[in-house]
Motif scaffolding. Structure first.
Motif, PDB file in Angstrom:
ATOM      1  N   GLU A  25      -5.128   4.389-103.106  1.00 43.17           N
ATOM      2  CA  GLU A  25      -4.124   4.381-104.171  1.00 43.17           C
ATOM      3  C   GLU A  25      -3.372   5.705-104.245  1.00 43.17           C
ATOM      4  OE1 GLU A  25      -6.303   3.399-107.678  1.00 43.17           O
ATOM      5  OE2 GLU A  25      -7.317   5.316-107.814  1.00 43.17           O
ATOM      6  N   LYS A  26      -3.918   6.731-103.587  1.00 46.98           N
ATOM      7  CA  LYS A  26      -3.226   8.024-103.620  1.00 46.98           C
ATOM      8  C   LYS A  26      -2.359   8.254-102.386  1.00 46.98           C
ATOM      9  CE  LYS A  26      -6.179  10.159-106.898  1.00 46.98           C
ATOM     10  NZ  LYS A  26      -7.615  10.284-107.012  1.00 46.98           N
ATOM     11  N   LEU A  27      -2.275   7.240-101.510  1.00 45.93           N
ATOM     12  CA  LEU A  27      -1.453   7.387-100.309  1.00 45.93           C
ATOM     13  C   LEU A  27      -0.040   6.892-100.580  1.00 45.93           C
ATOM     14  CD1 LEU A  27      -3.879   5.998 -97.575  1.00 45.93           C
ATOM     15  CD2 LEU A  27      -3.518   8.377 -98.231  1.00 45.93           C
ATOM     16  N   SER A  28       0.881   7.339 -99.739  1.00 44.51           N
ATOM     17  CA  SER A  28       2.260   6.849 -99.867  1.00 44.51           C
ATOM     18  C   SER A  28       2.337   5.432 -99.310  1.00 44.51           C
ATOM     19  CB  SER A  28       3.208   7.753 -99.089  1.00 44.51           C
ATOM     20  OG  SER A  28       3.129   7.453 -97.711  1.00 44.51           O
ATOM     21  N   GLY A  29       3.429   4.750 -99.613  1.00 45.99           N
ATOM     22  CA  GLY A  29       3.594   3.372 -99.158  1.00 45.99           C
ATOM     23  C   GLY A  29       3.453   3.241 -97.649  1.00 45.99           C
ATOM     24  N   GLY A  30       4.114   4.125 -96.929  1.00 49.93           N
ATOM     25  CA  GLY A  30       4.052   4.077 -95.467  1.00 49.93           C
ATOM     26  C   GLY A  30       2.671   4.393 -94.941  1.00 49.93           C
ATOM     27  N   GLN A  31       2.010   5.358 -95.592  1.00 51.66           N
ATOM     28  CA  GLN A  31       0.640   5.696 -95.160  1.00 51.66           C
ATOM     29  C   GLN A  31      -0.293   4.502 -95.340  1.00 51.66           C
ATOM     30  OE1 GLN A  31       0.209   9.092 -97.697  1.00 51.66           O
ATOM     31  NE2 GLN A  31       0.782  10.546 -96.103  1.00 51.66           N
ATOM     32  N   LYS A  32      -0.112   3.788 -96.448  1.00 53.76           N
ATOM     33  CA  LYS A  32      -0.951   2.606 -96.683  1.00 53.76           C
ATOM     34  C   LYS A  32      -0.732   1.573 -95.590  1.00 53.76           C
ATOM     35  CE  LYS A  32      -0.841   2.911-101.671  1.00 53.76           C
ATOM     36  NZ  LYS A  32      -0.017   2.531-102.775  1.00 53.76           N
ATOM     37  N   ARG A  33       0.535   1.397 -95.220  1.00 57.36           N
ATOM     38  CA  ARG A  33       0.861   0.422 -94.183  1.00 57.36           C
ATOM     39  C   ARG A  33       0.201   0.826 -92.867  1.00 57.36           C
ATOM     40  NH1 ARG A  33       1.584  -4.587 -94.395  1.00 57.36           N
ATOM     41  NH2 ARG A  33       2.716  -5.447 -92.661  1.00 57.36           N
ATOM     42  N   LYS A  34       0.291   2.121 -92.591  1.00 58.75           N
ATOM     43  CA  LYS A  34      -0.258   2.631 -91.329  1.00 58.75           C
ATOM     44  C   LYS A  34      -1.762   2.389 -91.252  1.00 58.75           C
ATOM     45  CE  LYS A  34       0.853   6.669 -88.719  1.00 58.75           C
ATOM     46  NZ  LYS A  34       1.222   8.093 -88.742  1.00 58.75           N
ATOM     47  N   ILE A  35      -2.431   2.557 -92.403  1.00 56.96           N
ATOM     48  CA  ILE A  35      -3.868   2.332 -92.449  1.00 56.96           C
ATOM     49  C   ILE A  35      -4.196   0.901 -92.046  1.00 56.96           C
ATOM     50  CG2 ILE A  35      -5.799   2.048 -94.070  1.00 56.96           C
ATOM     51  CD1 ILE A  35      -5.147   4.903 -93.108  1.00 56.96           C
ATOM     52  N   LEU A  36      -3.379  -0.027 -92.529  1.00 59.37           N
ATOM     53  CA  LEU A  36      -3.661  -1.426 -92.212  1.00 59.37           C
ATOM     54  C   LEU A  36      -3.388  -1.734 -90.745  1.00 59.37           C
ATOM     55  CD1 LEU A  36      -2.421  -3.127 -95.456  1.00 59.37           C
ATOM     56  CD2 LEU A  36      -4.773  -2.810 -94.688  1.00 59.37           C
ATOM     57  N   VAL A  37      -2.358  -1.109 -90.199  1.00 58.85           N
ATOM     58  CA  VAL A  37      -2.122  -1.291 -88.759  1.00 58.85           C
ATOM     59  C   VAL A  37      -3.317  -0.712 -87.988  1.00 58.85           C
ATOM     60  CG1 VAL A  37      -0.604  -0.811 -86.819  1.00 58.85           C
ATOM     61  CG2 VAL A  37       0.380  -1.214 -89.063  1.00 58.85           C
ATOM     62  N   ALA A  38      -3.756   0.477 -88.411  1.00 60.29           N
ATOM     63  CA  ALA A  38      -4.924   1.085 -87.762  1.00 60.29           C
ATOM     64  C   ALA A  38      -6.132   0.156 -87.866  1.00 60.29           C
ATOM     65  CB  ALA A  38      -5.236   2.437 -88.404  1.00 60.29           C
ATOM     66  N   THR A  39      -6.238  -0.546 -88.997  1.00 61.20           N
ATOM     67  CA  THR A  39      -7.366  -1.447 -89.218  1.00 61.20           C
ATOM     68  C   THR A  39      -7.392  -2.582 -88.192  1.00 61.20           C
ATOM     69  OG1 THR A  39      -7.321  -0.947 -91.572  1.00 61.20           O
ATOM     70  CG2 THR A  39      -8.451  -2.957 -90.925  1.00 61.20           C
ATOM     71  N   VAL A  40      -6.255  -3.230 -87.978  1.00 61.13           N
ATOM     72  CA  VAL A  40      -6.281  -4.320 -86.990  1.00 61.13           C
ATOM     73  C   VAL A  40      -6.405  -3.768 -85.575  1.00 61.13           C
ATOM     74  CG1 VAL A  40      -5.125  -6.082 -88.361  1.00 61.13           C
ATOM     75  CG2 VAL A  40      -3.762  -4.581 -86.950  1.00 61.13           C
ATOM     76  N   LEU A  41      -5.831  -2.593 -85.348  1.00 70.36           N
ATOM     77  CA  LEU A  41      -5.968  -2.016 -84.005  1.00 70.36           C
ATOM     78  C   LEU A  41      -7.428  -1.686 -83.707  1.00 70.36           C
ATOM     79  CD1 LEU A  41      -2.843   0.325 -83.731  1.00 70.36           C
ATOM     80  CD2 LEU A  41      -3.201  -1.903 -82.669  1.00 70.36           C
ATOM     81  N   ALA A  42      -8.148  -1.226 -84.749  1.00 69.09           N
ATOM     82  CA  ALA A  42      -9.549  -0.851 -84.560  1.00 69.09           C
ATOM     83  C   ALA A  42     -10.420  -2.055 -84.209  1.00 69.09           C
ATOM     84  CB  ALA A  42     -10.085  -0.185 -85.832  1.00 69.09           C
ATOM     85  N   SER A  43      -9.928  -3.247 -84.549  1.00 69.38           N
ATOM     86  CA  SER A  43     -10.753  -4.440 -84.339  1.00 69.38           C
ATOM     87  C   SER A  43     -11.077  -4.684 -82.869  1.00 69.38           C
ATOM     88  CB  SER A  43     -10.024  -5.670 -84.879  1.00 69.38           C
ATOM     89  OG  SER A  43      -8.933  -5.988 -84.020  1.00 69.38           O
ATOM     90  N   GLY A  44     -10.192  -4.216 -81.996  1.00 66.16           N
ATOM     91  CA  GLY A  44     -10.407  -4.487 -80.580  1.00 66.16           C
ATOM     92  C   GLY A  44     -10.220  -5.953 -80.227  1.00 66.16           C
ATOM     93  N   ALA A  45      -9.715  -6.752 -81.162  1.00 62.81           N
ATOM     94  CA  ALA A  45      -9.519  -8.180 -80.897  1.00 62.81           C
ATOM     95  C   ALA A  45      -8.491  -8.352 -79.775  1.00 62.81           C
ATOM     96  CB  ALA A  45      -9.037  -8.881 -82.161  1.00 62.81           C
ATOM     97  N   PRO A  46      -8.709  -9.313 -78.896  1.00 61.36           N
ATOM     98  CA  PRO A  46      -7.769  -9.506 -77.787  1.00 61.36           C
ATOM     99  C   PRO A  46      -6.431 -10.100 -78.216  1.00 61.36           C
ATOM    100  CG  PRO A  46      -9.559 -11.096 -77.660  1.00 61.36           C
ATOM    101  CD  PRO A  46      -9.909 -10.144 -78.767  1.00 61.36           C
ATOM    102  N   ILE A  47      -6.414 -10.732 -79.407  1.00 59.27           N
ATOM    103  CA  ILE A  47      -5.165 -11.318 -79.888  1.00 59.27           C
ATOM    104  C   ILE A  47      -4.871 -10.735 -81.266  1.00 59.27           C
ATOM    105  CG2 ILE A  47      -3.995 -13.454 -80.533  1.00 59.27           C
ATOM    106  CD1 ILE A  47      -5.981 -14.900 -78.640  1.00 59.27           C
ATOM    107  N   ILE A  48      -3.678 -10.169 -81.412  1.00 61.17           N
ATOM    108  CA  ILE A  48      -3.358  -9.496 -82.670  1.00 61.17           C
ATOM    109  C   ILE A  48      -2.062 -10.041 -83.253  1.00 61.17           C
ATOM    110  CG2 ILE A  48      -2.637  -7.267 -83.618  1.00 61.17           C
ATOM    111  CD1 ILE A  48      -4.650  -5.962 -81.824  1.00 61.17           C
ATOM    112  N   PHE A  49      -2.120 -10.420 -84.536  1.00 63.54           N
ATOM    113  CA  PHE A  49      -0.918 -10.864 -85.228  1.00 63.54           C
ATOM    114  C   PHE A  49      -0.532  -9.772 -86.216  1.00 63.54           C
ATOM    115  CE2 PHE A  49      -2.854 -14.812 -83.893  1.00 63.54           C
ATOM    116  CZ  PHE A  49      -1.773 -15.581 -83.499  1.00 63.54           C
ATOM    117  N   VAL A  50       0.678  -9.278 -86.098  1.00 65.94           N
ATOM    118  CA  VAL A  50       1.120  -8.265 -87.056  1.00 65.94           C
ATOM    119  C   VAL A  50       2.478  -8.683 -87.608  1.00 65.94           C
ATOM    120  CG1 VAL A  50      -0.186  -6.182 -86.502  1.00 65.94           C
ATOM    121  CG2 VAL A  50       1.654  -6.866 -84.988  1.00 65.94           C
TER     122      VAL A  50
END
Ligand SMILES: Nc1ncnc2c1ncn2[C@@H]1O[C@H](COP(=O)(O)OP(=O)(O)OP(=O)(O)O)[C@@H](O)[C@H]1O
Ligand SMILES: [Mg+2]
Lengths: 247, 309
Positions: B134-159
């Protein structure tokens, strides 16, 4: 239970209990106070004569309340953070998600449950059998309210709607039923309204087994049958009609 | 070759709103696919159906032979999804956000911690690892979520619109991260940044009012439009005769002529002769997009007549 299922359960517990408490400790205090506040009112209003009933009612309310607050928590996570979408598309199933969330809600209720159990220890005199029966009713009631809360959260699309659900349900599940006093305090024909609520049957069983209600005033076997039947019906509806996967 | 196949995929919300209308296509499920289209075109609807979050009204879809409707469970082991409107849960830290998502994917806590730290490092978010979301900027929050799916290592990614709200540098960083996945992952991405689609995607799809209007590599969809070349001239106000093509005067003062290869050839010869400075390029995705979904504001079809500007 596989190791990965344990991880999935723990994820819900971390998000909805452990990390939430770290973030917002006030939630704990609020949960602790809500059942106790009514015990205070009922006890003083009855000059102490309904203390035992009030404590057992507090326990019932705490367990029913779990499902109500779960409904709000899940709807919030789903609508405002889109967590449900992320989990739906992951290997975690609806059942495992719900189980984890149910435990997370229970963890939040721990302080109030301990307080209530302590009060029960001093002011409620129960045989071992009665205690077991009360325990079984509470487990069933909790399962009922959790499944109901989950089901409603999946169909709710905004927090305002969730609050409306909570308002309706808390009247149905905790206001109408004679939770803090015996059902024979309600004059006929009003008593029939109380029988709309599943909590009434739970309260009937608890009050008879603790001796607050003469067995002649209630049909325990029927109460159990209705309670179990309602749980099954709700479970079937929740499985068939939930919007875990959106339509 | 793994494939994504949609056949007659249709989605009607409630009783009336048809968000997808018999969408049929098949593409290799490898590399980056960018889905573009105007607001309300149906991108999120299509993404959510393929990501097993939403049921289609009719039609079918499969990824690598796995049906998205009937065999969702098997697919969910392989996919990681960033929904368009996802927000990082307020009371979690970025680290906890990634850890819990990985746990939902079945990863143990200590393994999840390691992966989370590495994903935070890769996206240059490790400084904020333990700050509440809640203390991050809007863009930082978005980046965290992108990092989250990237961290999954899933072979198929929907963004779904992964880089909306990010600054150019962060966006470029994420582009690099997606590019790294190209070789052995399938990334299904939606975006309003046509440059993003142009730079990243192996294949592009253009969705318009629930219908798929174009699909293919950039070169392939360029062939679908009438004019493949774009010539730009600064401030040239006097008449330029264009036999075949479309002239647009942009607000930047440039005159843009979209035309065929043959006419572009003829025009450039003429411009060189007349010492007129100009640039010529294959039409950009933006031009293609415009010509498929919308006509630009000031335009005239060339008809060989002398025109006044
Ligand atoms: N839950 C819903 N109920 C009813 N209609 C919906 C719902 N979600 C989307 N729609 C409608 O379906 C159409 C497609 O919406 P969708 O979200 O797929 O568009 P989009 O291409 O992702 O747009 P954007 O670029 O704005 O994200 C829109 O006209 C929208 O109004
Ligand atoms: Mg969208």
């Amino acid at each position: 239970m596989g190791k990965s299922v344990l991880s999935q359960i723990n994820a819900s517990i971390l998000i909805n209990a452990i990390y939430a408490m770290q973030g917002y400790p006030a939630m704990l205090i609020s949960n602790l106070l809500s059942p106790i506040s009514i015990i205070i009112i009922v006890t003083f209003a009855s000059h102490g004569s309904l203390l035992g009933e009030a404590v057992s009612g507090g326990l019932i309310t705490a367990f029913v309340g779990g499902g109500l607050s779960l409904q709000a928590d899940l709807a919030h996570l789903k609508n405002d953070f889109k967590l449900q979408d992320m989990v739906v598309s992951s290997p975690t199933s609806a059942g495992v998600y719900l189980f984890g969330m149910a435990i997370s809600e229970l963890i939040f209720q721990i302080p109030s449950i301990i307080t209530l159990l302590a009060l029960a220890f001093f002011f409620v005199h129960a045989t071992l059998f009665a205690a077991a029966e009360v325990f079984a009713v509470l487990v069933l009631l909790y399962a009922f309210s959790i499944v109901l809360g989950f089901f409603l959260s999946t169909v709710s699309s905004d927090i305002l709607q969730s609050w409306a659900f909570i308002g309706i349900l808390s009247i149905l599940l905790t206001t109408i039923p004679p939770v803090y006093y015996p059902i024979n305090y309600i004059p006929m024909p009003w008593r029939y309204i109380a029988y709309i609520s599943p909590t009434t049957y739970a309260a009937g069983i608890v009050q008879v087994s603790l001796g607050y209600l003469p067995p002649s005033q209630s049909n325990i076997a029927l109460d159990w049958a209705v309670l179990i039947a309602l749980c099954i019906i709700l479970f079937v509806i929740a499985v068939k009609k939930n919007r875990w996967r959106d339509v | 070759m793994p494939e994504l196949i949609c056949s007659n995929l249709t989605k009607t919300y409630g009783k009336g709103m048809k968000a997808l209308d018999k969408v049929s296509f098949s593409i290799p499920a490898l590399g980056i696919f960018a889905l573009i289209g105007r607001t309300g075109a149906g991108k999120t609807t299509l993404t959510r159906i393929l990501a097993t979050e939403l049921m289609p009204t009719s039609g079918a879809a499969s990824i690598n032979g796995i049906d998205v409707v009937n065999n969702a469970g098997r697919l969910r082991d392989m996919i990681a999804v960033l929904p368009q409107e996802s927000r990082a849960v307020a009371w979690l830290t970025p680290r906890q956000t990634i850890i819990t998502y990985l746990m939902y994917r079945g990863v143990g806590f200590s393994e999840a911690k390691k992966k989370a730290d590495s994903a935070l490092r890769k996206t240059d978010m490790d400084r904020f690892a333990n700050t509440l979301n809640e203390k991050l900027s809007g863009g930082q929050k978005r980046k965290i979520l992108v990092a989250t799916v990237l961290a999954s290592g899933a072979p198929i990614i929907f963004v779904d619109e992964p880089t909306t709200g990010l600054d150019p540098i962060s966006r470029a960083e994420l582009w690099e991260a997606f590019k790294m996945l190209k070789k052995d992952h399938f990334v299904f991405l939606t975006t309003h940044y046509l440059e993003e689609a142009e730079r990243l995607a192996d294949r592009v799809g253009i969705l318009h009012e629930g219908k798929l209007m174009a699909l293919g590599t950039l070169d392939e969809i360029r062939k679908l439009v009438k004019y493949q070349y774009s010539i730009r001239i600064l401030g040239k106000k006097d008449g330029i005769k264009v036999k075949e093509g479309k002239k647009t005067l942009g607000e930047d003062g440039y005159l843009q002529i979209m035309t065929t290869e043959k006419e572009a050839d003829a025009l450039s010869r003429r411009f060189i002769k007349g010492k007129i400075r100009f640039s010529i390029n294959p039409v950009s995705l933006e031009d293609i997009f415009y010509s498929i979904v919308k006509k630009p504001i000031r335009e005239e079809e060339g008809n060989g007549k002398q025109e006044e500007w």
